[in-house]
Scaffold this motif. Structure first.
Motif, PDB file in Angstrom:
ATOM      1  N   LYS A  26      58.379  47.860  12.169  1.00 29.50           N
ATOM      2  CA  LYS A  26      59.048  46.561  12.079  1.00 29.50           C
ATOM      3  C   LYS A  26      58.055  45.584  11.440  1.00 29.50           C
ATOM      4  O   LYS A  26      56.841  45.714  11.643  1.00 29.50           O
TER       5      LYS A  26
ATOM      6  N   ILE B  45      56.488  42.147  11.580  1.00 31.25           N
ATOM      7  CA  ILE B  45      56.305  41.008  12.483  1.00 31.25           C
ATOM      8  C   ILE B  45      55.290  40.073  11.819  1.00 31.25           C
ATOM      9  O   ILE B  45      54.160  40.490  11.536  1.00 31.25           O
ATOM     10  N   GLU B  46      55.703  38.851  11.573  1.00 35.76           N
ATOM     11  CA  GLU B  46      54.861  37.862  10.898  1.00 35.76           C
ATOM     12  C   GLU B  46      54.225  38.456   9.625  1.00 35.76           C
ATOM     13  O   GLU B  46      53.003  38.437   9.452  1.00 35.76           O
TER      14      GLU B  46
ATOM     15  N   ARG C 215      53.583  41.342   8.717  1.00 29.51           N
ATOM     16  CA  ARG C 215      52.724  42.528   8.827  1.00 29.51           C
ATOM     17  C   ARG C 215      53.507  43.660   9.482  1.00 29.51           C
ATOM     18  O   ARG C 215      54.262  43.423  10.439  1.00 29.51           O
TER      19      ARG C 215
END
Lengths: 92, 508
Positions: free
Chosen positions: A16, A18-19, A21
């Motif tokens: 996934k 996330i931010e 990354r």
């Protein structure tokens, strides 16, 4: 590794963004990986359609780095992904 | 009364449940609204560890990187497998019982012989420390106080003691009795399967209940766990489960119990002739009849009446299929007698009957390994792994086959998987050490070998590998020390074998 080689993310790896990354979970091995932004970009490209040369090309445009730098980063990172069995070579 | 998991005994007071696996108790207690009770748990094994509910995939539930980081450094342990199929852990149900505040205080009562043996008592202490180190959940550092071990899990006060140290408890408690509490030694530590017949329980159920009464321990709910399928309780003790239920409900003990007890006592005193007669003179039903037939089969085997023995064993297994366990099936007798082909055939037959079980395939694979039919053995282990991906023993054996064929990378892959499922097997550490030695990772190899030695695995191979590590590192004096130790242990084994074979004619 040749620049014409095509790599593909292992299907059973859950991941996934996330931010900006990528966070990966290799459930079979019980390992969690977190990539930086360049590595995340390479990871996204490894969908079984782009050759290594395409990934290098993409990096030079996205991060405005030299071809040599992009080549060095992409090859070493894809090698590492391959040694960790996170990606497999796709059939051409 | 049936010993079907999860089916409760007749609703007399107090309520008694007879199950095989501890885990089943959790749902039963939850359904009855157990809250803030005192739990008294009788068990032989220090298998406190539990499979954490926290899985790596939960990292992807995070919405910020900070959250991912917090999840990764959280003190609670991780699991990559939801459940180890072939092992029962007390912790699987206890961790939930604690977190849901069903229990406020917990006594783990260990068998007296275990508590009185300094070595075994130390193992319990070591286990508590290991649990603290791996941080499976919130736990206080264990301490010794007033002759008992104390700690806490999720804030639940925990006391480890033998029945003798138990205080008077005013209120009725949750009583959880694992039948293996009655076994003087763990079934896996019996040197020969035939010794099961002669290993008496260290305490009989009626004596145990008398002691409970003397201590003033009363139960609001009682659970009795056989732990037969997990391989902890000798099958011969399974009838204690029903017996304990009867005692818990204040009923007289069945006549069959007294017969079996008498026969077992005679057997332990070597009175096989009398035992055979006694076995013929009573017939019962259910678990008692299955136990009678099992005893009869084993005695017939000792008299070398093999065909009859097999037939009677099958009758026992027809009454109670749980008699077909890895610790009680006839393949073990064949192995003990060195009749490996027949053992293999028996394992194959069991494999057809119990397709969901791994142990018959493991038996077949071990036979094939013994015959050096590596390819076929590896295929059998792979069959087990396909069925149970986290089967530690199958991974270890497969790793060792690869090791023998110098496929070090493949070997390491399987040995590491074995280690992840079960870190308590010193032979896995040895296998990993050998792989690391081959790869030139000497420090890693030495670490594994030290761990094997810490576990008490003082075998020639351990010292041979350690010597090889020192040699490669250029530490000649240490290497020589280890080689000398290897030779010394070889010599000890050789002289012991000579004494066993040649008896008093042998002296050095």
């Amino acid at each position: 590794m040749k620049k014409a080689d095509i790599f593909k993310r292992r299907d059973d790896i859950s991941w996934k963004i996330i931010e900006d990354r990528a966070v990966l979970v290799d459930d079979a091995e019980g390992k969690v990986f977190q990539f930086d932004t360049v590595a995340t970009e390479i990871w996204i490209c490894l969908d079984g359609h782009f050759a290594v040369s395409d990934v290098i090309d993409h990096l030079t445009h996205t991060f405005e780095v030299s071809l040599q730098q992009a080549e060095k980063d992409a090859l070493s990172f894809i090698n590492r992904l391959s040694s960790l069995d996170l990606v497999i070579q796709a059939d051409c | 009364m049936n010993s079907v998991p999860g089916i409760s005994c007749p609703p007399n007071s107090p309520q008694v449940d007879l199950v095989d696996d501890h885990d089943e108790v959790y749902q039963l207690w939850k359904a009855r609204g157990v809250y803030q009770a005192i739990l008294v748990h009788f068990d032989q094994h220090p298998d406190f560890q539990w499979i954490s509910d926290k899985q790596p995939l939960s990292c992807l539930d995070a919405s910020t990187l900070q959250e991912v980081g917090q999840k990764l450094i959280s003190p609670q342990g991780w699991t990559v497998t939801p459940r180890l199929h072939h092992r029962i852990h007390i912790g699987n149900y206890l961790s939930r019982v604690f977190q849901e505040k069903m229990v406020r205080k917990w006594y783990w009562v260990v068998p007296d012989p275990q508590w009185k043996s300094p070595h075994l008592k130390f193992e319990i202490w070591q286990n508590l420390l290991d649990l603290y180190k791996i941080k499976m959940g919130p736990m206080d550092y264990p301490r010794v106080e007033g002759g008992v071990f104390r700690t806490s899990f999720w804030g639940v006060e925990t006391i480890v003691a033998s029945l003798e140290e138990m205080p008077v408890i005013e209120e009725p408690v949750l009583l959880n009795i694992d039948v293996d509490y009655f076994a003087a030694r763990s079934i896996s530590k019996l040197p020969k399967p035939s010794l099961m017949l002669r290993s008496l329980p260290w305490i009989w159920p009626e004596e145990f209940y008398r002691k409970l009464q003397e201590k003033g321990i009363r139960a609001s709910l009682t659970a009795v766990s056989h732990s037969v399928r997990g391989g902890f309780t000798p099958i011969l003790m399974k009838f204690f489960g029903v017996t304990l239920c009867e005692l818990s409900q204040g009923r007289p003990l069945p006549e069959a119990y007294h017969h079996l007890k008498q026969i077992w006592l005679q057997l332990s005193q070597g009175q096989s002739g009398q035992t055979q007669k006694a076995l013929e003179h009573f017939h019962s039903e259910g678990i008692f009849e299955a136990t009678r037939l099992f005893l009869k089969a084993n005695l017939l085997w000792e008299e070398k009446r093999l065909d009859e023995a097999r037939l009677v064993y099958e009758q026992a297994a027809l009454i109670d299929p749980e008699f077909r366990t890895s610790d009680s099936c006839f393949a073990l007798h064949y192995e003990e007698a060195g009749r490996y082909t027949e053992a293999y055939q028996e394992y194959s037959r069991m494999g057809q009957l119990l397709q969901h079980e791994a142990w018959p395939k493991m038996g077949e694979a071990l036979y094939l390994s013994r015959r050096k039919e590596w390819r076929k053995a590896a295929a059998k282990y792979l069959e087990v792994i396909a069925q149970y991906p986290d089967h530690a023993s199958a991974h270890r054996h497969l790793g060792e086959i690869h090791l023998g064929c110098s496929h070090h990378r493949k070997a390491l892959e399987h040995l590491l998987k074995a280690m992840r499922s079960d870190s308590t097997d010193p032979q896995t550490h040895l296998g990993i050490a050998e792989c690391q030695l081959h790869e030139g990772n000497y420090e890693e190899a030495r670490k594994e070998l030290r761990e094997a030695l810490r576990m008490g695995w003082h075998k020639p191979r351990t010292y041979a590998l350690l010597a090889a590590v020192y040699l490669r590192q250029g530490n000649i004096s240490k290497a020589l020390e280890c080689f000398a130790e290897e030779i010394r242990i070889h010599w000890l084994i050789f002289t012991r074998q000579c004494k066993q074979t040649l008896g008093h004619f042998f002296s050095i």
